[in-house]
Design an enzyme around this catalytic site. Structure first.
Site, PDB file in Angstrom:
ATOM      1  CB  SER A 147     -10.946 -15.722 -17.577  1.00  0.00           C
ATOM      2  OG  SER A 147     -11.949 -16.454 -18.252  1.00  0.00           O
ATOM      3  CE1 TYR A 160      -7.098 -18.433 -20.656  1.00  0.00           C
ATOM      4  CE2 TYR A 160      -9.277 -18.828 -19.736  1.00  0.00           C
ATOM      5  CZ  TYR A 160      -8.367 -17.977 -20.345  1.00  0.00           C
ATOM      6  OH  TYR A 160      -8.723 -16.675 -20.635  1.00  0.00           O
TER       7      TYR A 160
END
Ligand code: NAD
Length: 265
Positions: A147, A160
């Site tokens: 990401s 995350y």
């Protein structure tokens, strides 16, 4: 499905978390280029539906149940793919979740769940796939779904961001260890993509940050892009396809950011 699309003919790909969102589009894209694709997901009905869709378009696909946090389930699933489809040439470790909360109220169980799915899942599926890729040094390619949060931080996303950063380390070690066996690895790092994972967090972020959902989209999600545009599942799938068809180890151990310029490095 066009008979001209043959760049992955004879290859077998496993895509985790492919019953939905980004993984689903990657599975469809690899299948459209001739790969036989295993759609591995916690959601078996969803995985089978995607496989059915691909087969209806003339592709080769298999839906399998897999919880990527469970070592036995992963080993069984990957071995089943190799037995049914012949081998494992491509692994796209993509299954993921999002849980937003500030650190002081982030529960330890949510933290561990995040690491289990993103980091343990990446490790376990890699280890299981390497068993097949290392046979006779036949080789393969492993792509981790990172990401922009593999490179940048955002508030509310401690677990995350930590998990997505960890994937860079795993991928780089695999690039070095795998080279002798013709295995390459990369991390693909998307900006925000409108999938169920993102749709769920828009109201959650609005509540936590005390702003409207429109402001979450405009400021938090797209504020640092060059054009205020969401990345799409197709953008990510095309990047994965490019890496899967690249012919040599000139490209290995890299991170590819697909984010409308949100993150540049
Ligand atoms: P999604 O919610 O649409 O799909 C995620 C899939 O993963 C679902 O089908 C779910 O059933 C599956 N899954 C969850 N836990 C699992 C487990 N334990 N075992 C097997 N499968 C499991 O989400 P998405 O947006 O397509 O996300 C896919 C990946 O892309 C994730 O790793 C996510 O972190 C990453 N990503 C998403 C975005 C985005 O903006 N959507 C941006 C960057 C990275």
């Amino acid at each position: 499905m066009s008979s001209l699309n043959t760049s992955l003919n004879g290859k077998v790909a496993v895509v985790t978390g492919a019953a939905s969102g980004i993984g689903k589009e990657i599975a469809r894209t690899l299948a459209a280029q001739g790969a036989a694709v295993a759609i591995a997901d916690l959601n078996l009905a969803g995985a089978q539906a995607v496989a059915e869709e691909i087969r209806a378009e003339g592709g080769k696909a298999l839906g399998i149940a897999m919880d990527v946090t469970n070592e036995d389930a992963v080993n069984r699933g990957i071995d089943e793919v190799a037995a049914q489809l012949g081998s494992v040439d491509i692994l796209v470790s993509n299954a993921g979740i999002q849980i937003v909360n500030p650190i002081e109220s982030y529960s330890f169980s949510d933290w561990k769940k995040m690491q289990a799915i993103h980091v343990d899942g990446a490790f376990l599926t890699t280890k299981a796939a390497l068993k097949h890729m290392y046979q006779g040094d036949r080789g393969g390619i492993v792509i981790y779904m990172g990401s922009v949060h593999s490179h940048e931080a955002s508030p509310l996303k401690s677990a995350y961001v930590a998990a997505k950063h960890a994937l860079l380390g795993l991928s780089r070690v695999l690039a070095k260890e795998g080279a002798a066996h013709n295995v390459r690895s990369h991390v693909v790092c998307p900006g925000f993509v409108r999938t169920p994972l993102v749709d769920k967090q828009i109201p959650e972020q609005a509540k936590e940050l005390g702003i409207t959902e429109q402001e979450v989209i405009k400021r938090v999600m797209l504020g640092q892009t060059v054009d205020g545009v969401f990345t799409t599942v197709e953008d990510v799938a095309q990047t994965v396809l490019f890496l899967c068809t690249f012919p040599s180890a000139a490209l290995t151990g890299q991170s590819f950011i697909v984010s409308h310029g949100w993150c540049m490095q």
